[in-house]
Write a protein that holds these residues in place. Structure first.
Motif: not given
Ligand code: ATP
Ligand code: MG
Lengths: 382, 225
Positions: B103, B105-107, B112
């Motif tokens: 998450m 990396a998504q953030y 996220p």
């Protein structure tokens, strides 16, 4: 999940799951905040505490008659006293002075409310007892020596009831020395008796020369009372005993600047400790910082993540500190001033705010250095 | 137009030419292995492709856009939006769980999304380890978390520097199977490796020596999964 939630999840995970590291910083902040809130509590409570201590050194306000010849009566005194907050009034002692003759010698006698005198002058040392019955008196040390009187002696005292020496002297009364008064001051020249005894023997009632008051208040409050009484009770000329009130405020000012100084030093030390810890934390986490950058974290987000951790620590440390600080202040107060203090609720947000600010300031440099990490370098295999 | 193009790039450290006038182009969907002895410049090349470093000279075209002169700030943005990185040392955030690491990396990329992160872990066979901390995972499992993280934002190109360097045979095979699947799905893959077995399964092998490409060949044994 929002970005803010993830942000909080990351920084709390960092604090919670890496406990031991952050504990040092937290401890530093909590100790700093404890000292801060503790000392500030004492700072605000000291005037009250010290005021109570200072009341041991005698009256800090007196009432005189407004015009020269006039003497005032108890009712006037009551009106003057009514201007003062009853909570702050430690004692009131009205005095009436007359000359008596003992062993043919003129002696100055003071008639007073003995309980009031005891309250306004706690430093009086009595060799013997305070008078408890009619015609019992305190004799000042000097006068006792001069007249050769001891505790328990009985002597005859006579009054001249009028102005002229030739006036019919009364037969006098037998009075008993209940105790010898030692003060180291001019009080030792006097003979003290209850006001009722004096009124009975000298005639005329309710004629007072001076009233001594002991008021537990700051110099400024006393000044306010002085003006208040002057305005509302024109028969009374209130005066502050400068020797007492001024030394009181000097000591307070010195004590308060000491507290202020210590607080400032502790805050600076806290800041240094937090800055050192944060620098170590940033160094230790260079790999993680590099990784976050490689994932596309901007300098701004790196700064905010570390700042977030720092500020969270500051907040938690501040809360801990304000609780411990009250306990600390209470401890000091009970042991030094032997009285408990009241909690200042306003201090909680202030302590938290200051801790957060100090932590934030301490984190500035370490966090800046976090942005200088080169991901290519730190992520290279060793 | 190729996805990635290196035009005469050199990287010079003092008087050492880590990369010496290298040119290369990689098409979308290609699976390229970069091989060569230690010190031949493989990681240097990966760092330049991955926008972690800039060449001393030459141009790097990603999607036809020259990134060799970009500022550090826009390189960060390109890394975030177009590149998935996999490292030999895994590099997970040690106080975050497997799913939280994905998450992260998504953030930085967008939003996220725990469900999506869990699905990514499922794809690398780690659905049941999602709530574990890196210290509670084996090396192979940690590397699979890294792969899930590298893929979560659908990067245009996935770069892996010695992804199996720290893994045993069994875990190496798991990772290679994932790569095969990625290739099948059309992901562009550039994998640096010492290991001939890892090199062999790629579509194309480039060999570096002293900062130069000495061999660039399609793999005869390559078979589409
Ligand atoms: N930051 C740097 N400063 C100076 N020299 C460097 C730096 N990074 C790499 N080098 C040098 O550049 C050359 C190529 O390094 P690189 O890391 O690309 O090798 P590699 O092919 O990845 O080797 P390995 O297989 O051991 O990882 C080496 O000689 C190395 O010493
Ligand atoms: Mg390398």
């Amino acid at each position: 999940m929002t970005k803010r939630k993830m942000f909080l999840r990351m920084i709390t995970a960092s604090l919670v799951r890496r406990r031991s590291r952050m504990l040092v910083a937290l401890l530093a902040i909590a100790v700093g905040a404890t000292i801060l809130s503790g000392l500030v509590t004492i700072y605000y409570d000291v005037p009250r505490q010290m005021g109570a201590q200072f009341r041991n050194y005698g009256a800090n306000m007196i009432f005189l008659a407004a015009s020269n010849e006039a003497r005032f009566d108890l009712d006037t005194v009551r009106r003057g006293v009514a201007c003062i907050d009853a909570e702050e009034l430690v004692g009131v002692a009205p005095y009436r002075y007359e000359t008596v003759r003992i062993h043919e010698q003129p002696i100055l006698a003071a008639g007073t409310d003995l309980d009031g005198a005891k309250a306004t002058s706690p430093y009086w040392h009595i060799d013997g007892e305070w008078p408890s019955a009619r015609y019992e008196v305190l004799v000042g040390q000097e006068t006792a020596e001069f007249l050769g009187l001891k505790t328990g002696d009985v002597f005859n005292a006579t009054w001249s009831s009028g102005e002229e020496e030739e006036d019919v002297l009364n037969l006098g009364v037998d009075m008993k020395v209940a105790g010898i008064l030692e003060t180291g001051g001019s009080e030792e020249e006097y003979l003290y008796m209850s006001l009722s005894d004096m009124e009975e023997l000298a005639g005329e009632t309710e004629k007072l020369d001076v009233v001594e008051l002991s008021v537990s208040a700051s110099a400024d409050e006393l000044k306010a009372y002085e003006q208040d009484i002057e305005a509302n009770v024109p028969d009374i000329a209130p005066r502050l005993v400068k020797r007492v009130t001024e030394s009181e405020s000097t000591v307070l000012t010195k004590l308060q600047s000491l507290v202020f100084l210590v607080t400032a030093v502790v805050l600076v030390l806290t800041m240094i400790c937090v800055a050192t810890t944060m620098t170590a934390v940033v160094t230790e986490r260079r790999k993680e910082i590099g990784l976050r950058k490689s994932l596309g974290a901007s300098d701004g987000s790196i700064i905010w993540e570390f700042m977030g951790e720092g500020l969270l620590l500051g907040g938690v440390g501040g809360i801990l500190g304000s609780i411990l600080g009250f306990a600390f202040a209470q401890f000091v107060s009970v042991h030094v001033f032997s009285s408990s203090i009241t909690y200042q609720p306003a201090l909680l947000p202030v302590t938290i705010l200051v801790s957060v600010l100090v932590t934030g300031l301490a984190c500035l440099l370490p966090v800046r250095s976090a942005t200088e990490v080169d991901p290519a370098l730190v992520l290279k295999g060793e | 137009m190729s996805l990635l193009e290196l035009n005469n790039i050199s990287k010079i450290y003092g008087d050492l030419k880590a990369l010496d006038n290298v040119s290369l182009s990689v098409d979308t969907g290609e699976w390229v292995a970069i091989m060569g002895p230690s010190g031949s410049g493989k990681s240097t090349m990966m760092n330049i492709i991955g926008c972690m470093d800039k060449p001393t000279s030459g141009a790097v075209l990603l999607d036809g856009k020259d990134i060799s002169k970009e500022s550090a700030k826009s390189l960060t943005a390109i890394r975030r939006d177009k590149i998935g990185l996999i490292f030999q040392q895994f590099h997970l955030v040690n106080y975050l769980t497997a799913v939280e690491n994905v998450m992260v990396a998504q953030y930085y990329h967008s939003m996220p999304d725990e469900k999506e992160a869990l699905e990514a872990l499922e794809r690398v066979g780690l659905a049941d380890r999602a709530k574990h901390l890196p210290s509670q995972l084996s090396g192979g499992e940690q590397q699979r978390v890294c792969i899930a993280r590298a893929l979560i934002n659908y990067p245009e190109i996935v770069l892996a520097d010695e992804p199996t360097g720290n893994l045993d045979e069994a875990n190496e095979n798991i990772v290679l199977d994932i790569f095969k699947q990625l290739h099948k799905d059309g992901t562009t893959l550039v994998v640096v490796t010492h290991d001939p077995e890892v090199g062999e399964v790629a579509q194309r092998t480039i060999t570096l020596e002293h900062g130069r490409i000495v061999k660039d060949a399609l793999n005869a044994n390559f078979k589409e999964a």
